[in-house]
Design a protein around this motif. Structure first.
Motif, PDB file in Angstrom:
ATOM      1  N   ILE A 208       0.837  -1.195   0.000  1.00  0.00           N
ATOM      2  CA  ILE A 208       0.000   0.000   0.000  1.00  0.00           C
ATOM      3  C   ILE A 208       0.875   1.249   0.000  1.00  0.00           C
ATOM      4  CG2 ILE A 208      -1.971  -1.134   1.083  1.00  0.00           C
ATOM      5  CD1 ILE A 208      -1.125   0.102   3.752  1.00  0.00           C
ATOM      6  N   GLY A 209       0.387   2.307  -0.669  1.00  0.00           N
ATOM      7  CA  GLY A 209       1.212   3.494  -0.833  1.00  0.00           C
ATOM      8  C   GLY A 209       2.451   3.176  -1.637  1.00  0.00           C
ATOM      9  N   CYS A 210       2.264   2.428  -2.715  1.00  0.00           N
ATOM     10  CA  CYS A 210       3.386   1.806  -3.429  1.00  0.00           C
ATOM     11  C   CYS A 210       4.144   2.759  -4.339  1.00  0.00           C
ATOM     12  CB  CYS A 210       2.878   0.622  -4.244  1.00  0.00           C
ATOM     13  SG  CYS A 210       1.772   1.067  -5.610  1.00  0.00           S
ATOM     14  N   GLY A 211       3.614   3.965  -4.585  1.00  0.00           N
ATOM     15  CA  GLY A 211       4.305   4.892  -5.473  1.00  0.00           C
ATOM     16  C   GLY A 211       4.497   4.317  -6.858  1.00  0.00           C
ATOM     17  N   ASN A 212       5.712   4.396  -7.365  1.00  0.00           N
ATOM     18  CA  ASN A 212       5.983   3.894  -8.717  1.00  0.00           C
ATOM     19  C   ASN A 212       6.364   2.419  -8.740  1.00  0.00           C
ATOM     20  OD1 ASN A 212       8.587   3.869  -7.761  1.00  0.00           O
ATOM     21  ND2 ASN A 212       9.334   5.507  -9.084  1.00  0.00           N
ATOM     22  N   GLY A 213       6.141   1.726  -7.620  1.00  0.00           N
ATOM     23  CA  GLY A 213       6.324   0.279  -7.600  1.00  0.00           C
ATOM     24  C   GLY A 213       7.714  -0.201  -7.237  1.00  0.00           C
ATOM     25  N   VAL A 214       8.602   0.708  -6.812  1.00  0.00           N
ATOM     26  CA  VAL A 214       9.966   0.305  -6.471  1.00  0.00           C
ATOM     27  C   VAL A 214       9.973  -0.742  -5.355  1.00  0.00           C
ATOM     28  CG1 VAL A 214      12.125   1.113  -5.456  1.00  0.00           C
ATOM     29  CG2 VAL A 214      11.041   2.436  -7.262  1.00  0.00           C
ATOM     30  N   SER A 215       9.117  -0.554  -4.364  1.00  0.00           N
ATOM     31  CA  SER A 215       9.050  -1.509  -3.261  1.00  0.00           C
ATOM     32  C   SER A 215       8.197  -2.724  -3.623  1.00  0.00           C
ATOM     33  CB  SER A 215       8.480  -0.836  -2.010  1.00  0.00           C
ATOM     34  OG  SER A 215       7.228  -0.215  -2.284  1.00  0.00           O
ATOM     35  N   THR A 216       7.180  -2.535  -4.436  1.00  0.00           N
ATOM     36  CA  THR A 216       6.281  -3.635  -4.792  1.00  0.00           C
ATOM     37  C   THR A 216       7.010  -4.729  -5.545  1.00  0.00           C
ATOM     38  OG1 THR A 216       4.671  -1.852  -5.159  1.00  0.00           O
ATOM     39  CG2 THR A 216       3.951  -4.090  -5.648  1.00  0.00           C
ATOM     40  N   VAL A 217       7.862  -4.338  -6.473  1.00  0.00           N
ATOM     41  CA  VAL A 217       8.549  -5.316  -7.316  1.00  0.00           C
ATOM     42  C   VAL A 217       9.465  -6.216  -6.490  1.00  0.00           C
ATOM     43  CG1 VAL A 217      10.565  -3.885  -7.878  1.00  0.00           C
ATOM     44  CG2 VAL A 217       9.728  -5.565  -9.534  1.00  0.00           C
ATOM     45  N   ARG A 218       9.875  -5.752  -5.322  1.00  0.00           N
ATOM     46  CA  ARG A 218      10.753  -6.570  -4.477  1.00  0.00           C
ATOM     47  C   ARG A 218      10.019  -7.782  -3.906  1.00  0.00           C
ATOM     48  NH1 ARG A 218      15.172  -3.690  -2.717  1.00  0.00           N
ATOM     49  NH2 ARG A 218      15.938  -5.731  -2.021  1.00  0.00           N
ATOM     50  N   LEU A 219       8.696  -7.777  -3.963  1.00  0.00           N
ATOM     51  CA  LEU A 219       7.912  -8.904  -3.447  1.00  0.00           C
ATOM     52  C   LEU A 219       7.731  -9.999  -4.492  1.00  0.00           C
ATOM     53  CD1 LEU A 219       5.169  -6.814  -1.612  1.00  0.00           C
ATOM     54  CD2 LEU A 219       7.171  -7.914  -0.591  1.00  0.00           C
ATOM     55  N   GLN A 220       8.042  -9.672  -5.742  1.00  0.00           N
ATOM     56  CA  GLN A 220       7.948 -10.684  -6.797  1.00  0.00           C
ATOM     57  C   GLN A 220       8.975 -11.790  -6.547  1.00  0.00           C
ATOM     58  OE1 GLN A 220       8.216  -8.317 -10.539  1.00  0.00           O
ATOM     59  NE2 GLN A 220       6.355  -9.419 -11.082  1.00  0.00           N
ATOM     60  N   GLY A 221       8.590 -12.988  -6.879  1.00  0.00           N
ATOM     61  CA  GLY A 221       9.465 -14.126  -6.640  1.00  0.00           C
ATOM     62  C   GLY A 221       9.320 -14.712  -5.254  1.00  0.00           C
ATOM     63  N   LEU A 222       8.773 -13.908  -4.330  1.00  0.00           N
ATOM     64  CA  LEU A 222       8.515 -14.381  -2.980  1.00  0.00           C
ATOM     65  C   LEU A 222       7.055 -14.792  -2.794  1.00  0.00           C
ATOM     66  CD1 LEU A 222      10.534 -11.671  -1.013  1.00  0.00           C
ATOM     67  CD2 LEU A 222      11.241 -14.031  -1.489  1.00  0.00           C
ATOM     68  N   PHE A 223       6.163 -14.218  -3.635  1.00  0.00           N
ATOM     69  CA  PHE A 223       4.735 -14.506  -3.548  1.00  0.00           C
ATOM     70  C   PHE A 223       4.173 -14.756  -4.943  1.00  0.00           C
ATOM     71  CE2 PHE A 223       5.835 -12.201   0.232  1.00  0.00           C
ATOM     72  CZ  PHE A 223       5.104 -12.835   1.230  1.00  0.00           C
ATOM     73  N   GLU A 224       3.171 -15.622  -5.019  1.00  0.00           N
ATOM     74  CA  GLU A 224       2.588 -15.974  -6.313  1.00  0.00           C
ATOM     75  C   GLU A 224       1.878 -14.783  -6.953  1.00  0.00           C
ATOM     76  OE1 GLU A 224       0.088 -19.402  -5.859  1.00  0.00           O
ATOM     77  OE2 GLU A 224       1.559 -20.459  -4.622  1.00  0.00           O
ATOM     78  N   HIS A 225       1.172 -14.018  -6.148  1.00  0.00           N
ATOM     79  CA  HIS A 225       0.437 -12.854  -6.644  1.00  0.00           C
ATOM     80  C   HIS A 225       0.873 -11.633  -5.856  1.00  0.00           C
ATOM     81  CE1 HIS A 225      -2.874 -10.332  -8.084  1.00  0.00           C
ATOM     82  NE2 HIS A 225      -3.065  -9.976  -6.829  1.00  0.00           N
ATOM     83  N   VAL A 226       1.224 -10.565  -6.569  1.00  0.00           N
ATOM     84  CA  VAL A 226       1.656  -9.319  -5.940  1.00  0.00           C
ATOM     85  C   VAL A 226       0.867  -8.172  -6.540  1.00  0.00           C
ATOM     86  CG1 VAL A 226       3.574  -7.723  -5.572  1.00  0.00           C
ATOM     87  CG2 VAL A 226       3.987 -10.198  -5.519  1.00  0.00           C
ATOM     88  N   GLU A 227       0.383  -7.271  -5.690  1.00  0.00           N
ATOM     89  CA  GLU A 227      -0.276  -6.071  -6.198  1.00  0.00           C
ATOM     90  C   GLU A 227       0.035  -4.882  -5.310  1.00  0.00           C
ATOM     91  OE1 GLU A 227      -4.756  -5.805  -5.545  1.00  0.00           O
ATOM     92  OE2 GLU A 227      -4.460  -7.974  -5.440  1.00  0.00           O
ATOM     93  N   GLY A 228      -0.234  -3.698  -5.838  1.00  0.00           N
ATOM     94  CA  GLY A 228       0.035  -2.480  -5.096  1.00  0.00           C
ATOM     95  C   GLY A 228      -1.061  -1.467  -5.321  1.00  0.00           C
ATOM     96  N   CYS A 229      -1.166  -0.500  -4.427  1.00  0.00           N
ATOM     97  CA  CYS A 229      -2.121   0.591  -4.610  1.00  0.00           C
ATOM     98  C   CYS A 229      -1.483   1.892  -4.154  1.00  0.00           C
ATOM     99  CB  CYS A 229      -3.430   0.319  -3.862  1.00  0.00           C
ATOM    100  SG  CYS A 229      -3.359   0.564  -2.072  1.00  0.00           S
ATOM    101  N   ASP A 230      -1.887   2.962  -4.812  1.00  0.00           N
ATOM    102  CA  ASP A 230      -1.389   4.287  -4.460  1.00  0.00           C
ATOM    103  C   ASP A 230      -2.400   5.316  -4.943  1.00  0.00           C
ATOM    104  OD1 ASP A 230       1.475   5.553  -3.533  1.00  0.00           O
ATOM    105  OD2 ASP A 230       0.399   6.902  -4.881  1.00  0.00           O
ATOM    106  N   ILE A 231      -2.447   6.446  -4.254  1.00  0.00           N
ATOM    107  CA  ILE A 231      -3.389   7.503  -4.611  1.00  0.00           C
ATOM    108  C   ILE A 231      -2.963   8.259  -5.870  1.00  0.00           C
ATOM    109  CG2 ILE A 231      -2.264   9.282  -3.218  1.00  0.00           C
ATOM    110  CD1 ILE A 231      -5.044  10.234  -2.393  1.00  0.00           C
ATOM    111  N   GLY A 232      -1.683   8.185  -6.227  1.00  0.00           N
ATOM    112  CA  GLY A 232      -1.171   8.966  -7.355  1.00  0.00           C
ATOM    113  C   GLY A 232      -1.303   8.236  -8.676  1.00  0.00           C
ATOM    114  N   ASP A 233      -2.168   8.737  -9.562  1.00  0.00           N
ATOM    115  CA  ASP A 233      -2.392   8.057 -10.840  1.00  0.00           C
ATOM    116  C   ASP A 233      -1.154   8.086 -11.736  1.00  0.00           C
ATOM    117  OD1 ASP A 233      -2.630  10.780 -11.185  1.00  0.00           O
ATOM    118  OD2 ASP A 233      -4.455  10.681 -12.383  1.00  0.00           O
TER     119      ASP A 233
END
Length: 249
Positions: free
Chosen positions: A41-66
Motif C-alpha cells: 500500500i502506498g506503493c508509489g511507482n512500484g519500487v518496493s512492490t517489485v521486491r515482493l515478486q518471486g517471494l509470492f505468487e500474486h503481488v499487487e500495489g495501490c497508491d493515490i497517485g495516478d
C-alpha cells in the motif's frame, strides 16, 4: 518550480543506489502463513512492490497517485496496480503479507490498521517500514549535521521528526498480536556528488532553497560537499525501521 523539477531529476539518478535491503523481504516472507498473495500500500511507482515478486505468487500495489501508478504499470506490467487511497482500498481477496514502504506515516494509520481485519489472512503479517534519517560517515558527517540543524530542520514535516507511535497503535488493535519494531542494516555507498544530489532532492532542502537559500545555495552546497570529501566512496547509513504485527488466527 524549476528548482524542484531539477532536484527531482537528480534524485532519480541516485535513487537507483538507495534501495531497501534483501534481508528485509526475506525476513518478512519467512514469517507469512503462505506465499500466495502480497499487497504493497502506498506503493508509489512500484519500487518496493517489485521486491515482493518471486517471494509470492500474486503481488499487487495501490497508491493515490495516478501518474505514479502509470509509471509502475509501465515498469512492471505483470504486477496488478490500483489507483486508490489506501484508506478506502477494497481488495478482492485477503493477503499473506501487506507492506507499506516509507508511506505509512502519511496515511490515516488507525484506519489502515483497522482495515487489516479484512485484508490479512489469519496469521498474516503487516509491515510498515521506512528509512531513518541518513547518517553520512567520514569527514562530511559534521557538515551535513550542521546544515540539518541550522538550515533544514524547520522544513522537515513533523511526521518525520516526532516520535513514531506506530507500535503503540498496533498494540491497541485487538485483531493484531506480536507487534514489534525491528532494525534492518542498510549501508549504501555513494560518491560525494551523489550524496549532495540526494540531499538537494529531499523535500526539506528543496523547501529551504525555495524559501531562504535561493538557487545559489545548490552550487554552494555541492561545492562544499565535494571539497570536504574527495574520496570516491562515502558510506551512508540508510537503516530501515520496520514495524510488524500479525493478525490473530
Amino acid at each position: 518550480m524549476k528548482q524542484f523539477n531539477k532536484n527531482a531529476q537528480a534524485y532519480n539518478i541516485v535513487r537507483r543506489k538507495i534501495t531497501y535491503p534483501d534481508t528485509l523481504y526475506v525476513s518478512l516472507a519467512s514469517r507469512t502463513p503462505a506465499k500466495e498473495a502480497a499487497l504493497d500500500i502506498g506503493c508509489g511507482n512500484g519500487v518496493s512492490t517489485v521486491r515482493l515478486q518471486g517471494l509470492f505468487e500474486h503481488v499487487e500495489g495501490c497508491d493515490i497517485g495516478d501518474a505514479l501508478i502509470d509509471k509502475a504499470r509501465h515498469n512492471s506490467p505483470d504486477i496488478q496496480f490500483n489507483v486508490s487511497p489506501a484508506e478506502t482500498f477494497s481488495p478482492s481477496h485477503s493477503f499473506d503479507l501487506i507492506t507499506s514502504a516509507t508511506s505509512f506515516y502519511w496515511m490515516d494509520r488507525k484506519r489502515i490498521l483497522m482495515n487489516l481485519r479484512e485484508w490479512l489472512k489469519p496469521g498474516g503479517l503487516f509491515c510498515a517500514y521506512k528509512y531513518g534519517f541518513p547518517v553520512v560517515y567520514g569527514p562530511l558527517r559534521d557538515y551535513i549535521e550542521r546544515e540539518l540543524v541550522t538550515r533544514w530542520s524547520r522544513y522537515r514535516d513533523p511526521r518525520l521528526t516526532q516520535y513514531d507511535n506506530t507500535l503503540e497503535l498496533m498494540g491497541d488493535c485487538p485483531h493484531l498480536q506480536d507487534a514489534c519494531r525491528e532494525l534492518f542494516a542498510n549501508m549504501i555507498f555513494l560518491s560525494p556528488e551523489e550524496v549532495a544530489l540526494f540531499f538537494l532532492s529531499t523535500s526539506y532542502v528543496t523547501r529551504y532553497i525555495e524559501e531562504e537559500g535561493g538557487e545559489e545555495y545548490e552550487h554552494q552546497f555541492m561545492t562544499a560537499v565535494t571539497n570536504i570529501d574527495k574520496s570516491s566512496s562515502v558510506a551512508v547509513n540508510f537503516d530501515i525501521h520496520a514495524f510488524t504485527a500479525v493478525k490473530l488466527r
